[in-house]
Every structure is written in C-alpha cells, then in structure tokens.
Enzyme design. Structure first.
Site, PDB file in Angstrom:
ATOM      1  CE1 TYR A 238      45.380  40.104  45.628  1.00  0.00           C
ATOM      2  CE2 TYR A 238      47.445  39.179  44.857  1.00  0.00           C
ATOM      3  CZ  TYR A 238      46.407  40.080  44.713  1.00  0.00           C
ATOM      4  OH  TYR A 238      46.391  40.956  43.657  1.00  0.00           O
TER       5      TYR A 238
ATOM      6  CE  LYS B 189      46.244  42.255  40.166  1.00  0.00           C
ATOM      7  NZ  LYS B 189      45.112  41.307  40.279  1.00  0.00           N
TER       8      LYS B 189
ATOM      9  CG  ASN C  20      42.739  41.795  37.508  1.00  0.00           C
ATOM     10  OD1 ASN C  20      43.880  41.665  37.928  1.00  0.00           O
ATOM     11  ND2 ASN C  20      41.701  41.948  38.304  1.00  0.00           N
TER      12      ASN C  20
ATOM     13  CD  GLU D 167      45.644  45.804  49.614  1.00  0.00           C
ATOM     14  OE1 GLU D 167      45.608  46.779  48.824  1.00  0.00           O
ATOM     15  OE2 GLU D 167      44.870  44.836  49.521  1.00  0.00           O
TER      16      GLU D 167
ATOM     17  CG  HIS E 146      45.676  44.959  44.102  1.00  0.00           C
ATOM     18  ND1 HIS E 146      44.632  44.157  44.522  1.00  0.00           N
ATOM     19  CD2 HIS E 146      46.067  45.677  45.187  1.00  0.00           C
ATOM     20  CE1 HIS E 146      44.416  44.384  45.808  1.00  0.00           C
ATOM     21  NE2 HIS E 146      45.283  45.298  46.237  1.00  0.00           N
TER      22      HIS E 146
HETATM   23  P1  CMP Z   1      42.721  42.027  42.800  1.00  0.00           P
HETATM   24  O1  CMP Z   1      42.104  43.375  42.755  1.00  0.00           O
HETATM   25  O2  CMP Z   1      44.198  41.949  42.813  1.00  0.00           O
HETATM   26  O3  CMP Z   1      42.160  41.222  44.070  1.00  0.00           O
HETATM   27  C1  CMP Z   1      42.112  39.826  44.130  1.00  0.00           C
HETATM   28  C2  CMP Z   1      42.394  39.201  42.805  1.00  0.00           C
HETATM   29  O4  CMP Z   1      41.946  37.882  42.660  1.00  0.00           O
HETATM   30  C3  CMP Z   1      41.649  39.954  41.710  1.00  0.00           C
HETATM   31  O5  CMP Z   1      42.198  41.209  41.510  1.00  0.00           O
HETATM   32  C4  CMP Z   1      41.782  39.000  40.549  1.00  0.00           C
HETATM   33  O6  CMP Z   1      43.044  39.101  39.911  1.00  0.00           O
HETATM   34  C5  CMP Z   1      41.705  37.671  41.286  1.00  0.00           C
HETATM   35  N1  CMP Z   1      40.381  37.078  41.139  1.00  0.00           N
HETATM   36  C6  CMP Z   1      39.222  37.519  41.632  1.00  0.00           C
HETATM   37  N2  CMP Z   1      38.210  36.699  41.303  1.00  0.00           N
HETATM   38  C7  CMP Z   1      38.764  35.714  40.579  1.00  0.00           C
HETATM   39  C8  CMP Z   1      38.256  34.554  39.952  1.00  0.00           C
HETATM   40  N3  CMP Z   1      36.938  34.261  40.008  1.00  0.00           N
HETATM   41  N4  CMP Z   1      39.103  33.760  39.293  1.00  0.00           N
HETATM   42  C9  CMP Z   1      40.426  34.048  39.258  1.00  0.00           C
HETATM   43  N5  CMP Z   1      40.972  35.150  39.851  1.00  0.00           N
HETATM   44  C10 CMP Z   1      40.152  35.961  40.487  1.00  0.00           C
END
Ligand code: CMP
Length: 141
Positions: free
Chosen positions: A52, A12, A116, A130, A119
C-alpha cells in the site's frame, strides 16, 4: 477485438475471519473470472506497507497496514475477456460499504471503509505491480 485482461484481488482479514472466502470465490467464478493464481497468506506489517506504499501519506495508512497484517488473507490473480479490472471493481462495489450497490461483495460482507472485505486493482499499471508483488513469474502462466 476482445482480449484477456488480468487483475489482482485480495480477500481481506475481516472476510477470512468470518469464513466468507468460499462465498466470495464462488461469486468471482459465477461472474466469469478465471482464477489463474490463488494463495492464503498472513503478511507482515512491512509487507502490507510495501503493498500500500501509494497510500503512505494518508492518515489511515498505519491503521490499514495493521489491519491487513492482522490475520490471513487470500490473494488471487483473476483473468477475464475484456475489462477484468473494471468488472472486478464493479463486483466489489464502492470502497465505503455505505455507498455500495445491492448485490456487490462489499454491500454483503464489508463492515466499514477500512474493513471492506476485498481489494481490487484500479488500473492496468497497478494490476501489474500488485500481481507481481504477490505472485512470482513462474506462478502465473
Ligand atoms: P482498498 O481497495 O484495499 O485500497 C486502499 C484501502 O484503504 C481501501 O480499500 C480501504 O480499505 C482503505 N481506505 C480507503 N479510504 C479510507 C479511509 N478514509 N479510512 C480508512 N481506510 C480507508
């Protein structure tokens, strides 16, 4: 019988901005994944919203898609014998880095639940969607 499974990964914008993409790719290879496709992209907010779409009703959707279109990302098609999807999720660690285990990518590199670092697909059908969202048929053998 063990079979090859594919999964989809993104490094990311937060991790690319901090130049962690090399270390993350190295961890992917050290953990036995073959990288069968990889490219660096800077996607638009619309493209992030399409990717998403499953989260479109969530309160964090706008912020997540703004973040995912804020800078370059690296998208990867990964392949491994057995459980590639589960194996990549284990190596990533918990979505919220506060809950991520020692040695996982998110424990090392993630800043927050949204920023984070990586993904990964969560199931076979999402992996298919995806992979096809970011790779054309001719790009993956
Ligand atoms: P990802 O695995 O990319 O899948 C969906 C993404 O949404 C997740 O990682 C996080 O980056 C984001 N995400 C999930 N929960 C939250 C939350 N409570 N607040 C903000 N972002 C979130």
């Amino acid at each position: 019988m063990r079979t090859l499974q594919r999964t989809f990964a993104i490094i990311k914008p937060d991790a690319v901005k901090k130049d962690h993409q090399g270390e993350i790719i190295s961890l992917i290879l050290k953990n036995g994944f073959d990288i069968i496709g990889m490219k660096m992209l800077h996607i638009t907010k619309k493209q992030a919203e399409g990717f998403y779409a499953v989260h479109s009703a969530r309160p964090f959707f706008d912020s997540l898609t703004t973040f995912m279109s804020s800078g370059p990302i690296v998208v990867l098609a990964l392949e491994k014998q057995g459980d590639a999807i589960g194996g990549w999720r284990k190596l990533m660690g918990a979505t919220n880095p506060a809950n991520a285990e020692e040695g996982t990518i998110r424990k090392k590199y993630a800043e927050s639940i949204e920023h984070n670092a990586v993904h990964g697909s969560d199931a076979e059908d999402t992996a298919r969607f995806e992979l096809s969202y970011f790779f054309a048929g001719y790009e993956l053998k």
